[in-house]
Enzyme design. Structure first.
Site, PDB file in Angstrom:
ATOM      1  N   GLY A  42      25.444  12.719 -27.955  1.00  0.00           N
ATOM      2  CA  GLY A  42      24.861  13.324 -26.748  1.00  0.00           C
ATOM      3  C   GLY A  42      25.400  12.658 -25.499  1.00  0.00           C
ATOM      4  O   GLY A  42      25.579  13.302 -24.457  1.00  0.00           O
ATOM      5  N   ALA A  43      25.660  11.356 -25.603  1.00  0.00           N
ATOM      6  CA  ALA A  43      26.151  10.627 -24.442  1.00  0.00           C
ATOM      7  C   ALA A  43      27.522  11.153 -24.007  1.00  0.00           C
ATOM      8  O   ALA A  43      27.857  11.142 -22.819  1.00  0.00           O
ATOM      9  CB  ALA A  43      26.219   9.137 -24.752  1.00  0.00           C
ATOM     10  N   GLY A  61       0.837  -1.197   0.000  1.00  0.00           N
ATOM     11  CA  GLY A  61       0.000   0.000   0.000  1.00  0.00           C
ATOM     12  C   GLY A  61       0.870   1.245   0.000  1.00  0.00           C
ATOM     13  O   GLY A  61       2.031   1.221  -0.405  1.00  0.00           O
ATOM     14  N   GLY A  62       0.305   2.328   0.512  1.00  0.00           N
ATOM     15  CA  GLY A  62       1.039   3.594   0.550  1.00  0.00           C
ATOM     16  C   GLY A  62       2.299   3.507   1.391  1.00  0.00           C
ATOM     17  O   GLY A  62       3.201   4.343   1.267  1.00  0.00           O
TER      18      GLY A  62
END
Ligand code: HXC
Length: 520
Positions: A407-408, A172-173
């Protein structure tokens, strides 16, 4: 009349009662599941005799469902302070023997208290999680209690290290408190994390899935990346927490702890001169390089099973903790994809929060192309890593081992992202793209016009050679000063350590702002 001796006896009796948590039967049940109790875990974690417990006499205040008739001293969590290797830490361990460690209003208050104390003292907080989630009988006060913890996790983030071990259920949370911390460790077979369990999954989506396949240690350490470490036993998990802390400062205002190293800083590693294969498409294991250059070959790898195309972890160099980020040619050729970018970005930011210098070892063919990466948002995720490097103000030393394309190249701690010392091995290739791709783009039309396949092949081979002569080396970049020096591989340890030593007094401050807006 009650004497002081009676009162002391009462205290001792109450302590004995509190230490039994939910009682012998439930302790036995815990052991039968292959799990330790909260107190046994704390004892393993902390230095002998250093634990000081808080709030042992706290009990819940719930009256719903006759709950006032069942109370346990301590109310499902053991909290306090102690030391690890002599350094102060704060700890909470959920006690599954009391209402399955489920979170009540008072249990949350106890956790919040240790977190507040940790923040005041500027010391790490460690959570050992084993809980059935929100205490059902308490309703909304339990949810409020979680939110109180979340807020503290958030405010403590980047101020004190926060480490979570998952040694049982976490659903759950409740999963969001560990998720807000810096490192998560999960034990195989006994722990799991998910937002909703298999039964709800089946009802909502029709999917049939086991607890282990939905949120076990294997899944979260390899597929989702939620967990940084997967361990076989709780003992192993505890050892990892202790080891991890040895690299970290107690808070963001301290430097990471330096210990004296007897490993010579000028140790030459001859094997590094021949570790890069002549064939640029042939892989090698970058971990061998890391282990060759760090103190005593000791490297604590983080996220070992997740996004294996990039390696991150801690080591020491001349006794100083260093965070290492290295492309791994052994897996997907070391390409940067969504998961690798997320993994490395988070690590760079952690190091920067806690004043840990960063060593980047580059061998990257570029970003992984294709629709699945584009649809998954590689632009945003790649930008995270770019952002993290560019924003980081800790000392940054980069060594380009082989490929550094496109870009790398920019992303992997290049000079313009405020890399302090950027070195390259003679095997480095720094260019917009690899030779074949470049020739295809630049000469495609000419190639098409050639009459025979032989002529095409010869033409391409000539152009590839010409391209490689121009770009498949570090000297173009060095000529522009983007690479500070081309170094002999076997001397890398010395050059990197000397760079970090000269950067110990580095002080760079980013422009004042409320906070940055990293592309999340
Ligand atoms: C109250 C709980 C409890 C809970 C377990 N117990 N979970 N009590 N509230 N949430 C109690 C059981 O009644 C039992 O009490 C004891 O703990 C041990 O539980 P068992 O079921 O016997 O243990 P086991 O078979 O190991 O199963 C563990 C379990 C299961 C898988 C965790 O108990 C379970 O499914 N619990 C409910 C989990 C859940 O749905 N929680 C809510 C999640 S939502 P006795 O007296 O018999 O020993 C959530 C929202 C948080 O947490 C939101 C935050 C924002």
């Amino acid at each position: 009349m009650t004497t002081i001796q009676d009162k002391i006896k009462q205290l001792i009796d109450l302590r004995v009662q509190a230490k039994l948590g939910g009682g012998e039967k439930r302790i036995d049940a815990q052991h039968q599941k292959g799990k330790q109790t909260a107190r046994e875990r704390i004892e393993m974690l902390l230095d002998d005799g250093s634990f000081e417990e808080y709030d042992m006499f706290v009990t819940h205040r719930c009256t719903n469902f006759d709950m006032d008739k069942t109370k346990f001293l301590g109310d499902g969590v053991v909290t306090g302070q102690g030391t690890i290797d002599g350094r102060l830490v704060f700890v909470f361990a959920q006690d599954f023997t009391v209402f399955g460690g489920a979170l009540s209003e008072t249990l949350a208050l106890k956790i919040c208290k240790v977190m507040d104390k940790a923040l005041i003292a500027g010391a790490p907080v460690i959570g050992l999680n084993d809980s059935g989630g929100a205490r059902i009988q308490e309703g909304v006060t339990s949810l409020a209690g979680y939110a109180d913890i979340f807020e503290r996790n958030i405010l403590a983030s980047g101020v004190i290290p926060q480490i979570s071990a998952i040694f049982g259920p976490c659903a759950g949370g409740a999963v969001y408190s560990p998720a807000l911390t810096d490192f998560i460790i999960m034990a195989e077979n006994t722990s799991y994390m998910f937002v909703t369990g298999p039964k709800v999954v089946k009802t909502v989506t029709g999917e049939d899935i086991t607890t282990e396949d939905l949120g076990g240690a294997g899944v979260h350490s390899s597929k989702s990346g939620v967990s940084h470490f997967r361990v076989e036993t709780e003992e192993e998990g505890i050892l990892i927490i202790r080891k991890l802390l040895s690299y970290l400062p107690s808070n963001n205002l301290e430097d990471a702890p330096i210990i004296k190293s007897t490993d010579p800083i000028n140790r030459l590693e001859d094997k590094l001169n021949s570790i890069i294969p002549d064939n640029p498409n042939q892989p090698y294991n970058v971990i061998e390089i890391i282990e060759s250059i760090v103190d005593y070959g000791e490297f604590l790898e983080i996220h070992r099973h997740f996004a294996k195309n990039i390696v991150v972890g801690f080591c020491r160099m001349d006794g100083q903790p260093v965070g290492v980020i290295a492309n791994q040619p052994n897996f997907l050729a070391g390409v940067l994809d969504i998961n690798a970018s997320r993994k490395a970005a988070r690590f760079v930011r952690f190091c920067d929060c806690f004043n840990i210098p960063i060593l980047t070892l580059v061998d990257v063919p570029g970003f992984l192309p294709g629709s699945s990466q584009e649809y998954g948002g590689i632009i945003i995720h790649g930008a995270k890593l770019l952002f993290a490097y560019g924003e980081a103000t800790v000392p940054k030393v980069t060594v380009t081992l082989r490929k550094s394309y496109g870009g790398a190249h920019d992303v992997m701690s290049c000079k313009q992202l405020r890399g302090d010392n950027n070195y390259a091995w003679p095997s480095a290739q720094i260019a917009v793209m690899g030779a074949s791709g470049a020739i295809e783009v630049l000469r495609g039309k000419e190639i098409e016009k050639l009459p025979s396949d032989e002529e095409k092949a010869k033409f391409i081979a000539d152009k590839v050679e010409e391209y490689n002569e121009t770009f498949a080396n570090p000297y173009q970049a060095a000529a522009f000063g983007y690479i500070d020096d081309v170094i002999e591989p076997r001397n890398t340890r010395f050059r990197v350590i000397r760079a970090f030593n000269s950067l110990r007094t580095k002080k760079v401050v980013n422009p004042p702002k409320k906070h940055s807006n990293i592309p999340l």
